[in-house]
Scaffold this motif. Structure first.
Motif, PDB file in Angstrom:
ATOM      1  N   VAL A  37     -73.883 -54.925-105.954  1.00  0.00           N
ATOM      2  CA  VAL A  37     -73.081 -53.701-105.951  1.00  0.00           C
ATOM      3  C   VAL A  37     -73.129 -53.084-104.561  1.00  0.00           C
ATOM      4  CG1 VAL A  37     -73.465 -53.244-108.417  1.00  0.00           C
ATOM      5  CG2 VAL A  37     -75.021 -52.247-106.710  1.00  0.00           C
ATOM      6  N   LEU A  38     -72.266 -52.129-104.304  1.00  0.00           N
ATOM      7  CA  LEU A  38     -72.193 -51.467-103.006  1.00  0.00           C
ATOM      8  C   LEU A  38     -73.582 -50.979-102.581  1.00  0.00           C
ATOM      9  CD1 LEU A  38     -70.434 -50.324-100.694  1.00  0.00           C
ATOM     10  CD2 LEU A  38     -70.079 -48.287-102.122  1.00  0.00           C
ATOM     11  N   GLY A  39     -74.025 -51.432-101.407  1.00  0.00           N
ATOM     12  CA  GLY A  39     -75.340 -51.066-100.898  1.00  0.00           C
ATOM     13  C   GLY A  39     -75.354 -49.679-100.289  1.00  0.00           C
ATOM     14  N   THR A  40     -76.476 -49.024-100.420  1.00  0.00           N
ATOM     15  CA  THR A  40     -76.625 -47.668 -99.881  1.00  0.00           C
ATOM     16  C   THR A  40     -76.338 -47.599 -98.380  1.00  0.00           C
ATOM     17  OG1 THR A  40     -78.199 -47.138-101.627  1.00  0.00           O
ATOM     18  CG2 THR A  40     -78.194 -45.688 -99.700  1.00  0.00           C
ATOM     19  N   PRO A  41     -76.765 -48.568 -97.558  1.00  0.00           N
ATOM     20  CA  PRO A  41     -76.417 -48.486 -96.127  1.00  0.00           C
ATOM     21  C   PRO A  41     -74.902 -48.460 -95.884  1.00  0.00           C
ATOM     22  CG  PRO A  41     -78.198 -50.044 -96.442  1.00  0.00           C
ATOM     23  CD  PRO A  41     -77.687 -49.688 -97.815  1.00  0.00           C
ATOM     24  N   ARG A  42     -74.146 -49.170 -96.701  1.00  0.00           N
ATOM     25  CA  ARG A  42     -72.683 -49.155 -96.548  1.00  0.00           C
ATOM     26  C   ARG A  42     -72.099 -47.825 -97.005  1.00  0.00           C
ATOM     27  NH1 ARG A  42     -69.840 -50.300 -93.766  1.00  0.00           N
ATOM     28  NH2 ARG A  42     -68.121 -51.259 -94.835  1.00  0.00           N
ATOM     29  N   VAL A  43     -72.696 -47.224 -98.040  1.00  0.00           N
ATOM     30  CA  VAL A  43     -72.262 -45.891 -98.490  1.00  0.00           C
ATOM     31  C   VAL A  43     -72.470 -44.893 -97.358  1.00  0.00           C
ATOM     32  CG1 VAL A  43     -72.712 -44.007-100.110  1.00  0.00           C
ATOM     33  CG2 VAL A  43     -72.713 -46.375-100.924  1.00  0.00           C
ATOM     34  N   LEU A  44     -73.641 -44.962 -96.741  1.00  0.00           N
ATOM     35  CA  LEU A  44     -73.941 -44.065 -95.626  1.00  0.00           C
ATOM     36  C   LEU A  44     -72.991 -44.297 -94.458  1.00  0.00           C
ATOM     37  CD1 LEU A  44     -75.522 -41.995 -94.050  1.00  0.00           C
ATOM     38  CD2 LEU A  44     -77.226 -43.770 -93.567  1.00  0.00           C
ATOM     39  N   ALA A  45     -72.742 -45.551 -94.109  1.00  0.00           N
ATOM     40  CA  ALA A  45     -71.830 -45.852 -92.999  1.00  0.00           C
ATOM     41  C   ALA A  45     -70.435 -45.304 -93.275  1.00  0.00           C
ATOM     42  CB  ALA A  45     -71.779 -47.359 -92.752  1.00  0.00           C
ATOM     43  N   LEU A  46     -69.992 -45.396 -94.515  1.00  0.00           N
ATOM     44  CA  LEU A  46     -68.680 -44.870 -94.874  1.00  0.00           C
ATOM     45  C   LEU A  46     -68.657 -43.349 -94.760  1.00  0.00           C
ATOM     46  CD1 LEU A  46     -65.886 -45.806 -95.883  1.00  0.00           C
ATOM     47  CD2 LEU A  46     -66.717 -45.379 -98.201  1.00  0.00           C
ATOM     48  N   ALA A  47     -69.713 -42.696 -95.218  1.00  0.00           N
ATOM     49  CA  ALA A  47     -69.795 -41.235 -95.108  1.00  0.00           C
ATOM     50  C   ALA A  47     -69.791 -40.805 -93.642  1.00  0.00           C
ATOM     51  CB  ALA A  47     -71.050 -40.728 -95.819  1.00  0.00           C
ATOM     52  N   GLU A  48     -70.540 -41.532 -92.810  1.00  0.00           N
ATOM     53  CA  GLU A  48     -70.554 -41.196 -91.387  1.00  0.00           C
ATOM     54  C   GLU A  48     -69.186 -41.430 -90.743  1.00  0.00           C
ATOM     55  OE1 GLU A  48     -74.545 -41.041 -89.165  1.00  0.00           O
ATOM     56  OE2 GLU A  48     -74.250 -43.129 -89.812  1.00  0.00           O
ATOM     57  N   ALA A  49     -68.505 -42.488 -91.156  1.00  0.00           N
ATOM     58  CA  ALA A  49     -67.160 -42.749 -90.626  1.00  0.00           C
ATOM     59  C   ALA A  49     -66.221 -41.586 -90.941  1.00  0.00           C
ATOM     60  CB  ALA A  49     -66.608 -44.052 -91.199  1.00  0.00           C
ATOM     61  N   ALA A  50     -66.384 -40.988 -92.100  1.00  0.00           N
ATOM     62  CA  ALA A  50     -65.557 -39.831 -92.461  1.00  0.00           C
ATOM     63  C   ALA A  50     -65.874 -38.639 -91.563  1.00  0.00           C
ATOM     64  CB  ALA A  50     -65.747 -39.479 -93.934  1.00  0.00           C
ATOM     65  N   THR A  51     -67.159 -38.450 -91.209  1.00  0.00           N
ATOM     66  CA  THR A  51     -67.503 -37.327 -90.321  1.00  0.00           C
ATOM     67  C   THR A  51     -66.911 -37.541 -88.933  1.00  0.00           C
ATOM     68  OG1 THR A  51     -69.642 -38.212 -89.546  1.00  0.00           O
ATOM     69  CG2 THR A  51     -69.670 -36.903 -91.578  1.00  0.00           C
ATOM     70  N   VAL A  52     -66.947 -38.767 -88.453  1.00  0.00           N
ATOM     71  CA  VAL A  52     -66.370 -39.081 -87.140  1.00  0.00           C
ATOM     72  C   VAL A  52     -64.859 -38.841 -87.172  1.00  0.00           C
ATOM     73  CG1 VAL A  52     -65.934 -40.941 -85.477  1.00  0.00           C
ATOM     74  CG2 VAL A  52     -68.213 -40.661 -86.488  1.00  0.00           C
ATOM     75  N   ALA A  53     -64.218 -39.279 -88.236  1.00  0.00           N
ATOM     76  CA  ALA A  53     -62.770 -39.095 -88.364  1.00  0.00           C
ATOM     77  C   ALA A  53     -62.393 -37.613 -88.418  1.00  0.00           C
ATOM     78  CB  ALA A  53     -62.259 -39.823 -89.595  1.00  0.00           C
TER      79      ALA A  53
END
Length: 134
Positions: A37-53
């Protein structure tokens, strides 16, 4: 050396990014567990990508933000093939520190939520300092 004026970021800036989960995004693949299932590091990377955007359109030339602190509750599993969306909203600005509230969803379900703090830096100076190992 002339100091660059600090930009003004207003609370409320927001952005959303999404990811369709593949085998490469699973906990098994990223080494954070043994489940497909979706790994926590990828969840975090996606959340950070949203902050950068969220700040990308108002970021002054030569400046960037870097991660400083993260609080993230990964609440629900997401299987391969599902699309998750990360929403980030700038909640607080304290000088160069930017605090975002983040939420990752799978449809109506909350996959993760929390806060991401980033700090505004001069990109070139930051990279030079990192290259020196300082």
């Amino acid at each position: 050396m002339q100091e660059r004026p600090e930009p003004t970021f207003a609370p409320g800036l927001s952005a959303r990014v999404e990811l369709t989960v593949t085998d490469a995004d699973t906990a098994q693949a990223v080494g954070s567990g043994d489940v497909p299932v979706l790994g926590t590091p990828r969840v975090l990377a996606l959340a950070e990508a949203a902050t950068v955007a969220a700040t990308a359109t108002v970021m002054p030339a030569g400046m960037t933000t870097v991660g400083l602190r993260v609080e993230l509750d990964h609440r629900a599993p997401t299987p391969v093939g599902r699309t998750v969306r990360a929403q980030a909203r700038l909640a607080t600005v304290d000088g160069r520190r930017l605090l975002f509230e983040v939420r990752v969803t799978d449809g109506e379900d909350t996959v993760a939520d929390g806060r991401v703090e980033r700090v505004l830096v001069d990109r070139q100076r930051f990279v030079e300092r990192a290259s020196r190992g300082a």
